[in-house]
Design an enzyme around this catalytic site. Sequence first.
Site, PDB file in Angstrom:
ATOM      1  N   ASN A   1      -3.168   1.381  10.660  1.00 42.06           N
ATOM      2  CA  ASN A   1      -3.958   1.744   9.490  1.00 42.06           C
ATOM      3  C   ASN A   1      -4.368   0.427   8.832  1.00 42.06           C
ATOM      4  OD1 ASN A   1      -5.166   2.862   7.258  1.00 42.06           O
ATOM      5  ND2 ASN A   1      -3.259   3.430   6.258  1.00 42.06           N
ATOM      6  N   PRO A   2      -5.405  -0.223   9.374  1.00 39.79           N
ATOM      7  CA  PRO A   2      -5.776  -1.555   8.892  1.00 39.79           C
ATOM      8  C   PRO A   2      -6.645  -1.471   7.642  1.00 39.79           C
ATOM      9  CG  PRO A   2      -7.276  -0.889  10.617  1.00 39.79           C
ATOM     10  CD  PRO A   2      -6.285   0.241  10.449  1.00 39.79           C
TER      11      PRO A   2
ATOM     12  N   PHE B   1       0.838  -1.193   0.000  1.00 34.78           N
ATOM     13  CA  PHE B   1       0.000   0.000   0.000  1.00 34.78           C
ATOM     14  C   PHE B   1       0.877   1.250   0.000  1.00 34.78           C
ATOM     15  CE2 PHE B   1      -2.441   3.266   2.295  1.00 34.78           C
ATOM     16  CZ  PHE B   1      -3.619   3.264   1.573  1.00 34.78           C
TER      17      PHE B   1
END
Length: 284
Positions: free
Chosen positions: A187-188, A88
Site C-alpha cells: 500500500n504505497p 499511517f
Amino acid sequence: MTFLLDEIALATARLAEAGVPSPRTDAEEIAAYVHGVRRSELHNVTDSDFDALFWEGVARREAREPLQHITGRAYFRYLSLEVGPGVFVPRPETEVVAGWAIERLREMDVASPVVVDLGTGSGAIALSIAQEIALATVHAVEVDPDAYRWAKRNILEHGQGRVHLHPEDLADALSELNGQVDLVISNPPYIPPGAIPRDPEVRDYDPHRALYGSGSDGLDEVRAVERTARRLLRPGGFVAVEHADEQGTPVYLIFSEDNGWRDVRSRQDLTRRDRFVTARFGQE
C-alpha cells in the site's frame, strides 16, 4: 440510564455536528478507552466512576483528530495495533487487499510461503498475513524512521518471530530474496502532488510521506513496486498493489505483459470502487 450513557448521547450529537462519519461509535470508543472497559460494558460504569477525561477525548475527535490517535489503537482484521503521530492509520479498504493476499496464499501449493510487504507502515498487512497463514515467513520493509518505530512495536507484540522488519527503501529492498518470493503486497504512497485529501483525518494527521506519491501522477512508487516485485517473485508468484479509486486503469497498465505479468486484474473494495491491482509473474 447512567450518567455516562447520557454524556455519550450528548457527545454523539456534538460529533455529528462536527461532521464525524460515525459519531455514536466514536463517542462509545472514547468512553470505553477512558474508563478501561469494553463498549459492551459501558452501562456498567457507575456515575461515581465517570471520568471527565472523556470530554477531552471528545473535543479532540470533534476537531477531527483521528480516533486511533486518541485511543492509541487501530483495528485491522483480527489485530489491535498501536498507532499514533508519524504512521499511517490503516483503513478498512486495505483489509480487502490483505484478505485477497491471504486467500491466494491459502490456495498455493507451498508449505511455507515467503511474503514481502513493501512500505509496511504500522505493520498491519504483514502481521495479518503472519497471523492468518501459520507457516508464512513475512518480510516487512519500511524506510521512514517514524513509521519503522511503530512497526517494530507492533511486530514485537504480534509478530511471533515470523515477521522480519527491514529499514530499506521499497525500490531496492531485499536483493537477497530475488526470485524466491511467493507474494509481494504493498500500500504505497499514491496521491498525486497537489491533490488535497477530502478527509481532515487524512489531510491533517497522516504523514505526508505515506500519502503523496512522486511523479506528476503520484504513481512513481507504484512503478517502483512493480520493478521490485518483478525482481523478487518466483515464476507464478503474485503481486497486489493498492491505489486510489480513480487510478485503476493507470496502475493496471503499469503491470504490462511485456514485463512478464499475467492475469492482471483491477479489483474493487467493499464500496465497489477500484482499489487494487493484482497480477501473476512470469508463467503462461
